[in-house]
Scaffold this active site. Sequence first.
Site, mmCIF file in Angstrom:
data_model
loop_
_atom_site.group_PDB
_atom_site.id
_atom_site.type_symbol
_atom_site.label_atom_id
_atom_site.label_comp_id
_atom_site.label_asym_id
_atom_site.label_seq_id
_atom_site.Cartn_x
_atom_site.Cartn_y
_atom_site.Cartn_z
ATOM 1 N N SER A 139 0.871 -1.173 0.000
ATOM 2 C CA SER A 139 0.000 0.000 0.000
ATOM 3 C C SER A 139 0.909 1.224 0.000
ATOM 4 C CB SER A 139 -0.935 -0.059 1.212
ATOM 5 O OG SER A 139 -1.739 1.085 1.284
ATOM 6 N N TYR A 153 -5.274 8.161 -5.912
ATOM 7 C CA TYR A 153 -4.238 7.236 -5.463
ATOM 8 C C TYR A 153 -4.539 6.681 -4.063
ATOM 9 C CZ TYR A 153 0.455 5.547 -4.228
ATOM 10 O OH TYR A 153 1.518 4.788 -3.834
ATOM 11 N N LYS A 157 -5.131 2.760 -2.619
ATOM 12 C CA LYS A 157 -4.243 2.151 -1.625
ATOM 13 C C LYS A 157 -4.993 1.788 -0.340
ATOM 14 C CE LYS A 157 -0.315 2.015 -3.860
ATOM 15 N NZ LYS A 157 0.318 0.711 -4.146
HETATM 16 N N1 LIG Z 1 8.104 5.086 -4.654
HETATM 17 C C1 LIG Z 1 7.311 5.532 -3.696
HETATM 18 O O1 LIG Z 1 7.451 6.656 -3.235
HETATM 19 C C2 LIG Z 1 6.246 4.659 -3.123
HETATM 20 C C3 LIG Z 1 5.729 3.592 -3.827
HETATM 21 N N2 LIG Z 1 4.722 2.835 -3.306
HETATM 22 C C4 LIG Z 1 4.162 1.719 -4.051
HETATM 23 O O2 LIG Z 1 5.165 0.751 -4.253
HETATM 24 C C5 LIG Z 1 4.963 0.085 -5.492
HETATM 25 C C6 LIG Z 1 6.213 0.158 -6.349
HETATM 26 O O3 LIG Z 1 6.521 1.502 -6.549
HETATM 27 P P1 LIG Z 1 7.858 1.982 -7.282
HETATM 28 O O4 LIG Z 1 8.928 1.013 -7.019
HETATM 29 O O5 LIG Z 1 8.027 3.399 -6.951
HETATM 30 O O6 LIG Z 1 7.369 1.892 -8.811
HETATM 31 P P2 LIG Z 1 8.133 1.819 -10.212
HETATM 32 O O7 LIG Z 1 7.315 2.648 -11.137
HETATM 33 O O8 LIG Z 1 9.564 2.099 -10.105
HETATM 34 O O9 LIG Z 1 7.920 0.277 -10.600
HETATM 35 C C7 LIG Z 1 6.650 -0.197 -10.845
HETATM 36 C C8 LIG Z 1 6.721 -1.636 -11.277
HETATM 37 O O10 LIG Z 1 5.407 -2.141 -11.487
HETATM 38 C C9 LIG Z 1 5.275 -2.627 -12.811
HETATM 39 N N3 LIG Z 1 3.915 -2.359 -13.251
HETATM 40 C C10 LIG Z 1 3.260 -1.187 -13.279
HETATM 41 N N4 LIG Z 1 2.031 -1.334 -13.764
HETATM 42 C C11 LIG Z 1 1.888 -2.639 -14.056
HETATM 43 C C12 LIG Z 1 0.842 -3.422 -14.614
HETATM 44 N N5 LIG Z 1 -0.323 -2.866 -14.963
HETATM 45 N N6 LIG Z 1 1.033 -4.748 -14.780
HETATM 46 C C13 LIG Z 1 2.203 -5.318 -14.429
HETATM 47 N N7 LIG Z 1 3.223 -4.628 -13.914
HETATM 48 C C14 LIG Z 1 3.077 -3.310 -13.737
HETATM 49 C C15 LIG Z 1 6.326 -1.873 -13.586
HETATM 50 O O11 LIG Z 1 6.744 -2.523 -14.762
HETATM 51 P P3 LIG Z 1 6.071 -2.219 -16.212
HETATM 52 O O12 LIG Z 1 5.838 -0.758 -16.268
HETATM 53 O O13 LIG Z 1 7.028 -2.746 -17.211
HETATM 54 O O14 LIG Z 1 4.797 -3.006 -16.199
HETATM 55 C C16 LIG Z 1 7.460 -1.844 -12.573
HETATM 56 O O15 LIG Z 1 8.115 -3.075 -12.523
HETATM 57 C C17 LIG Z 1 3.728 0.745 -6.118
HETATM 58 O O16 LIG Z 1 2.601 -0.015 -5.801
HETATM 59 C C18 LIG Z 1 3.676 2.089 -5.426
HETATM 60 O O17 LIG Z 1 2.374 2.610 -5.386
HETATM 61 C C19 LIG Z 1 4.218 3.086 -2.070
HETATM 62 C C20 LIG Z 1 4.697 4.120 -1.326
HETATM 63 C C21 LIG Z 1 5.750 4.997 -1.794
HETATM 64 C C1 LIG Z 2 0.949 6.281 10.585
HETATM 65 C C2 LIG Z 2 1.238 7.039 9.336
HETATM 66 C C3 LIG Z 2 2.286 8.089 9.551
HETATM 67 C C4 LIG Z 2 2.191 9.141 8.506
HETATM 68 C C5 LIG Z 2 3.189 10.230 8.662
HETATM 69 C C6 LIG Z 2 2.810 11.477 7.887
HETATM 70 C C7 LIG Z 2 3.323 11.410 6.507
HETATM 71 C C8 LIG Z 2 2.960 12.610 5.694
HETATM 72 C C9 LIG Z 2 3.698 12.642 4.386
HETATM 73 C C10 LIG Z 2 3.173 11.605 3.454
HETATM 74 C C11 LIG Z 2 3.945 11.507 2.195
HETATM 75 C C12 LIG Z 2 3.166 10.777 1.143
HETATM 76 C C13 LIG Z 2 3.589 9.352 0.983
HETATM 77 C C14 LIG Z 2 3.035 8.789 -0.269
HETATM 78 C C15 LIG Z 2 4.039 7.958 -0.980
HETATM 79 C C16 LIG Z 2 3.494 7.373 -2.175
HETATM 80 O O1 LIG Z 2 2.752 6.439 -2.112
HETATM 81 C C17 LIG Z 2 3.867 7.910 -3.467
HETATM 82 N N1 LIG Z 2 5.171 8.420 -3.491
HETATM 83 C C18 LIG Z 2 3.728 6.820 -4.460
HETATM 84 O O2 LIG Z 2 4.733 6.727 -5.382
#
Ligand SMILES: NC(=O)C1=CN([C@@H]2O[C@H](COP(=O)(O)OP(=O)(O)OC[C@H]3O[C@@H](n4cnc5c(N)ncnc54)[C@H](OP(=O)(O)O)[C@@H]3O)[C@@H](O)[C@H]2O)C=CC1
Ligand SMILES: CCCCCCCCCCCCCCCC(=O)[C@@H](N)CO
Length: 265
Positions: A139, A153, A157
């Site tokens: 998430s 978004y 999540k």
């Molecule tokens: N980076 C952040 O700040 C945060 C990220 N998250 C969550 O963590 C997860 C990973 O994020 P992050 O590493 O940043 O993402 P990236 O964009 O770097 O990687 C995403 C991955 O998911 C694959 N993907 C995306 N869409 C699909 C699809 N429809 N089917 C199959 N594969 C798919 C992509 O490959 P391809 O495009 O080739 O399909 C890639 O491998 C996500 O769920 C994101 O919401 C949560 C909190 C913070």
């Molecule tokens: C118990 C919970 C504690 C919370 C602390 C307060 C945080 C406030 C800032 C939140 C930053 C937003 C994160 C989203 C990340 C994300 O999902 C995207 N970057 C996706 O790529």
Amino acid sequence: RYAVTGGSSGIGKCIAIECYKQGAFITLVARNEDKLLQAKKEIEKHSINDKQVVLCISVDVSQDYSQVENVIKQAQEKLGPVDMLVNCAGMALSGKFEDLEVSTFERLMSVNYLGSVYPSRAVITTMKERRVGRIVFVSSQAGQLGLFGFTAYSSSKFAIRGLAEALQMEVKPYNVYVTVAYPPDTDTPGFAEENKTKPLETRLISETISVCKPEQVAKQIVKDAIVVTMGLFRTIALFYLGSFDSIVRRCMMQRAKSEVADKTA
Ligand SMILES: NC(=O)C1=CN([C@@H]2O[C@H](COP(=O)(O)OP(=O)(O)OC[C@H]3O[C@@H](n4cnc5c(N)ncnc54)[C@H](OP(=O)(O)O)[C@@H]3O)[C@@H](O)[C@H]2O)C=CC1
Ligand SMILES: CCCCCCCCCCCCCCCC(=O)[C@@H](N)CO
């Protein structure tokens, strides 16, 4: 044997590396084949024995359930049943509610939510039958708090959390465990992409906490999948959950009894 969706980039790729370092067989699931092959090469550098393999599957996890089911079946035929599935495929798009296209709500719901339902649905029966398995959902902190710019978004999540908690209650008696990770902003290709369209407010809110390294987030996710930690709310909820779990167990026993009765009748 681990399967990681979104395993070709960012957090998912780091999770795959982390697991590979522990000797696991890995199946990577994502769409783009070049990125998959690139990630495979990178992950293979961390092998600890020469039997380990990385299998790549190119599929969109959010589109067609039967397609997802098929490719997972093929992977399980090659490598054997999946012991742990990590649902990490996902994406973020932000903007004010009225500025986001309606299609963005549909897209994020299908990738982040249905894209976690489909692979999980495809592995769960085998896990229950084997009485072995872990499903990890990724998430976000924006999946615990609704934040400016994240109407589409955050809701996708939050949905993951509901799915995970309900599923946990169903599969616990089968020794299958479910965990949910709520990562903060993490320095990944997806994060860089997301930042291109972030509203100012969202950016300022995000900047109140620092950006994590994907290796660090991945380590925590893998650790939490194995050792479960708890917050206060979780402890209170646990009291209720305990009594709900006993309802589930009672029903299971009742059903088993009546099945035996049916057979002998
Ligand atoms: N980076 C952040 O700040 C945060 C990220 N998250 C969550 O963590 C997860 C990973 O994020 P992050 O590493 O940043 O993402 P990236 O964009 O770097 O990687 C995403 C991955 O998911 C694959 N993907 C995306 N869409 C699909 C699809 N429809 N089917 C199959 N594969 C798919 C992509 O490959 P391809 O495009 O080739 O399909 C890639 O491998 C996500 O769920 C994101 O919401 C949560 C909190 C913070
Ligand atoms: C118990 C919970 C504690 C919370 C602390 C307060 C945080 C406030 C800032 C939140 C930053 C937003 C994160 C989203 C990340 C994300 O999902 C995207 N970057 C996706 O790529």
